[in-house]
Each structure stands twice: as structure tokens, then as C-alpha cells.
Design a protein around this motif. Structure first.
Motif, PDB file in Angstrom:
ATOM      1  N   ASN A 152       0.851  -1.189   0.000  1.00  0.00           N
ATOM      2  CA  ASN A 152       0.000   0.000   0.000  1.00  0.00           C
ATOM      3  C   ASN A 152       0.887   1.240   0.000  1.00  0.00           C
ATOM      4  N   PRO A 153       1.349   1.673  -1.184  1.00  0.00           N
ATOM      5  CA  PRO A 153       2.257   2.826  -1.243  1.00  0.00           C
ATOM      6  C   PRO A 153       1.627   4.124  -0.761  1.00  0.00           C
ATOM      7  N   ALA A 154       0.308   4.174  -0.651  1.00  0.00           N
ATOM      8  CA  ALA A 154      -0.369   5.393  -0.201  1.00  0.00           C
ATOM      9  C   ALA A 154      -0.473   5.478   1.314  1.00  0.00           C
ATOM     10  N   ARG A 155       0.045   4.484   2.039  1.00  0.00           N
ATOM     11  CA  ARG A 155      -0.037   4.545   3.503  1.00  0.00           C
ATOM     12  C   ARG A 155       0.510   5.877   4.012  1.00  0.00           C
ATOM     13  N   PRO A 156      -0.227   6.554   4.876  1.00  0.00           N
ATOM     14  CA  PRO A 156       0.225   7.860   5.354  1.00  0.00           C
ATOM     15  C   PRO A 156       1.178   7.779   6.545  1.00  0.00           C
ATOM     16  N   ASP A 157       1.459   6.560   7.041  1.00  0.00           N
ATOM     17  CA  ASP A 157       2.258   6.412   8.256  1.00  0.00           C
ATOM     18  C   ASP A 157       3.614   7.104   8.124  1.00  0.00           C
ATOM     19  N   VAL A 158       4.034   7.757   9.183  1.00  0.00           N
ATOM     20  CA  VAL A 158       5.386   8.300   9.239  1.00  0.00           C
ATOM     21  C   VAL A 158       6.337   7.173   9.636  1.00  0.00           C
ATOM     22  N   LEU A 159       7.637   7.422   9.508  1.00  0.00           N
ATOM     23  CA  LEU A 159       8.611   6.370   9.773  1.00  0.00           C
ATOM     24  C   LEU A 159       8.519   5.854  11.205  1.00  0.00           C
ATOM     25  N   ASP A 160       8.196   6.711  12.158  1.00  0.00           N
ATOM     26  CA  ASP A 160       8.071   6.264  13.552  1.00  0.00           C
ATOM     27  C   ASP A 160       7.042   5.140  13.681  1.00  0.00           C
ATOM     28  N   ASP A 161       5.893   5.300  13.010  1.00  0.00           N
ATOM     29  CA  ASP A 161       4.840   4.286  13.094  1.00  0.00           C
ATOM     30  C   ASP A 161       5.239   2.996  12.380  1.00  0.00           C
ATOM     31  N   LEU A 162       5.861   3.140  11.206  1.00  0.00           N
ATOM     32  CA  LEU A 162       6.283   1.961  10.456  1.00  0.00           C
ATOM     33  C   LEU A 162       7.375   1.202  11.204  1.00  0.00           C
ATOM     34  N   ALA A 163       8.296   1.953  11.817  1.00  0.00           N
ATOM     35  CA  ALA A 163       9.375   1.318  12.562  1.00  0.00           C
ATOM     36  C   ALA A 163       8.827   0.573  13.777  1.00  0.00           C
ATOM     37  N   GLU A 164       7.853   1.164  14.440  1.00  0.00           N
ATOM     38  CA  GLU A 164       7.251   0.502  15.607  1.00  0.00           C
ATOM     39  C   GLU A 164       6.612  -0.817  15.182  1.00  0.00           C
ATOM     40  N   ASP A 165       5.985  -0.844  14.027  1.00  0.00           N
ATOM     41  CA  ASP A 165       5.376  -2.066  13.527  1.00  0.00           C
ATOM     42  C   ASP A 165       6.425  -3.141  13.253  1.00  0.00           C
ATOM     43  N   ALA A 166       7.658  -2.698  12.930  1.00  0.00           N
ATOM     44  CA  ALA A 166       8.757  -3.631  12.668  1.00  0.00           C
ATOM     45  C   ALA A 166       9.585  -3.909  13.918  1.00  0.00           C
ATOM     46  N   SER A 167       9.147  -3.387  15.068  1.00  0.00           N
ATOM     47  CA  SER A 167       9.825  -3.599  16.362  1.00  0.00           C
ATOM     48  C   SER A 167      11.235  -3.018  16.392  1.00  0.00           C
ATOM     49  N   ILE A 168      11.424  -1.868  15.749  1.00  0.00           N
ATOM     50  CA  ILE A 168      12.693  -1.145  15.818  1.00  0.00           C
ATOM     51  C   ILE A 168      12.381   0.331  15.991  1.00  0.00           C
ATOM     52  N   THR A 169      13.408   1.106  16.296  1.00  0.00           N
ATOM     53  CA  THR A 169      13.217   2.542  16.421  1.00  0.00           C
ATOM     54  C   THR A 169      13.284   3.189  15.047  1.00  0.00           C
ATOM     55  N   ALA A 170      12.733   4.377  14.939  1.00  0.00           N
ATOM     56  CA  ALA A 170      12.790   5.112  13.677  1.00  0.00           C
ATOM     57  C   ALA A 170      14.237   5.404  13.287  1.00  0.00           C
ATOM     58  N   ARG A 171      15.067   5.677  14.278  1.00  0.00           N
ATOM     59  CA  ARG A 171      16.476   5.963  13.996  1.00  0.00           C
ATOM     60  C   ARG A 171      17.160   4.739  13.383  1.00  0.00           C
ATOM     61  N   THR A 172      16.878   3.559  13.931  1.00  0.00           N
ATOM     62  CA  THR A 172      17.458   2.333  13.380  1.00  0.00           C
ATOM     63  C   THR A 172      16.936   2.082  11.974  1.00  0.00           C
ATOM     64  N   ALA A 173      15.640   2.290  11.777  1.00  0.00           N
ATOM     65  CA  ALA A 173      15.051   2.085  10.447  1.00  0.00           C
ATOM     66  C   ALA A 173      15.684   3.019   9.424  1.00  0.00           C
ATOM     67  N   ALA A 174      15.846   4.278   9.794  1.00  0.00           N
ATOM     68  CA  ALA A 174      16.449   5.245   8.876  1.00  0.00           C
ATOM     69  C   ALA A 174      17.869   4.829   8.514  1.00  0.00           C
TER      70      ALA A 174
END
Length: 250
Positions: free
Chosen positions: A163-185
Motif C-alpha cells: 500500500n504505497p499510499a499509507r500515510p504512516d510516518v517512519l516512527d509508526d512503520l518502525a514501531e510495527d517492525a519492532s525497531i526505532t525510527a532511527r534504526t530504520a532510517a
């Protein structure tokens, strides 16, 4: 990945085949030769374990020999594939999208007429020789997306691909992946060569190309991939391909 097969027609060192790509996800396979695959009036998507490449009309994708990949299309498509032994001419070492100029387009069409069975001397061989002369002149087009290797970053990438239109910011996506936004970035930057924002924009562009190839309107596609402002989408498209979507797919 299942359904891994060896799928390649018999032939000499260099030949062009007219093939059919059925709508939907292609079968994972490898080829003993490098291949340059494209469709004149459809958008093709090539996936490997390392990334994604999208070839709209006027473009084609190089796939090196031995690379596990699949070719997908939203609608049934007539596909032209140049198969080439690496010893016959230099070919790219990595997958890439190239622009197919009118001369090369005409030559590939002509070579499809005789396919893999042609004498080593004669007009057919001369056509193939000119195709080989043209290959180094095919300009690369930035329609690729590196895929992260880390499973946590892959989880984020897969969410956005679905779903490329997902409005989630990186913080929300990272939380779903069980990592921090900083680690994801950090993972996206290290493993894809792009910031997360750049990667997400490129994903949206590639997904938009596939949808436009299905015949959807520019406004519809812009909204489907996450742009609230259609003019912003058109600007991104023009920067990548040099034309507006309407002119490119005309």
C-alpha cells in the motif's frame, strides 16, 4: 521463493524472441544468458532478491545471466527479449533499466521475425550485429529500487509495497517492525543507498508507472500511490522521465 525454474529457449550466442507475459506475478527463474526484456505498449516489472526495476514503453530491463528474477505485468503483454551470451558482447553486471531508441526498437522487431534460428552469414546476422553495436548506446533510466536485506527493514518495505499510499510516518512503520525510527532510517540508508524519504518516493513512482500502464488516469494513480497534490506527482514523473505522464503514455 517457490517455483524456481530454468526458463530459456534454445539458440545461439545472440538472438531475439517474441514472447508472452501473462497478467500477474511471473515465475521465479534464472537464465543462462543475459537478457534485455521489454514491451512496446505495456509496463513490465522485474523483481530480484536485491531490488525492483520497472520498464515502461520505450524502455527495457537488463537482467544478467544467473540472476534469480521474475517478470510481471498488469495486463497480458507481447514481450521482446534479447538473449545474449556474455562472451558475445559486454553486458551490464547488474540489473538496470535502459531507454530503447527508435532504431534499436526497429531492429529488435525485425530480429523477432527470425528468432534464434538464423545462418551465421546473411542479412539476419547483420541485423543482430547492428543490435550489438547499438547496445552500448542505450541510455540508463533511473527506474530502479534497491531492496533492504535486513528483515526488519524488509518488513517496512513490504508494508509500503502492498500500500504505497499509507500515510504512516517512519516512527509508526518502525514501531510495527519492532525497531526505532532511527534504526530504520539507518538501515534504509545503508542497505538501499537512499534515505527513507527518497526510497519511499521512488517506490511510489515505480508503483505509479505500473498502474498507468494498466490504463488508470493520472489523477487516480497519483491518489493511489499517496499524492494528495496531483501536480507534485506530475513533477516527480517529469523529473524521472522527461515528460508528463499524459504525454509519455500517449
Amino acid at each position: 521463493m517457490n517455483d524456481v525454474i530454468e526458463a530459456e529457449p534454445a539458440g545461439g550466442a545472440v538472438f531475439v524472441m517474441a514472447e508472452r507475459c501473462l497478467a500477474g506475478e511471473g515465475i521465479w527463474h534464472t537464465d543462462a544468458r543475459a537478457r534485455l526484456v521489454g514491451a512496446r505498449d505495456r509496463v513490465l516489472t522485474v523483481r530480484t532478491e536485491a531490488g525492483m526495476w520497472v520498464a515502461p514503453p520505450k524502455c527495457a530491463v537488463w537482467v544478467p545471466a544467473g540472476v534469480l528474477h521474475r517478470v510481471s505485468c498488469g495486463n497480458d503483454a507481447a514481450v521482446r527479449t534479447l538473449y545474449i551470451d556474455g562472451a558475445a558482447a559486454p553486458v551490464p553486471e547488474q540489473c538496470c533499466v535502459v531507454s530503447v531508441d527508435p532504431l534499436t526498437d526497429a531492429l529488435l522487431t525485425a530480429a523477432c521475425e527470425f528468432g534464434a534460428d538464423y545462418p551465421p552469414e546473411g542479412p539476419q546476422a547483420r541485423i543482430v550485429g547492428v543490435i550489438l553495436d547499438q547496445l552500448p548506446r542505450l541510455a540508463p533510466v533511473p527506474l530502479a529500487l534497491n531492496w533492504p536485506k535486513d528483515l526488519r527493514a524488509q518488513h517496512i518495505a513490504n508494508l509500503l509495497l502492498a500500500n504505497p499510499a499509507r500515510p504512516d510516518v517512519l516512527d509508526d512503520l518502525a514501531e510495527d517492525a519492532s525497531i526505532t525510527a532511527r534504526t530504520a532510517a539507518r538501515l534504509f540508508s545503508r542497505e538501499t543507498g537512499q534515505t527513507f524519504g527518497q526510497w519511499r518516493q521512488q517506490l511510489r513512482l515505480l508503483c505509479a508507472l505500473a498502474r498507468l500502464g494498466h490504463g488508470a488516469s493520472v489523477t487516480q494513480v497519483a491518489l493511489e500511490v499517496g499524492y494528495n497534490d496531483v501536480s507534485s506527482f506530475i513533477a516527480v514523473f517529469r523529473q524521472a522521465l522527461g515528460e508528463t505522464p499524459a504525454r509519455y503514455f500517449r
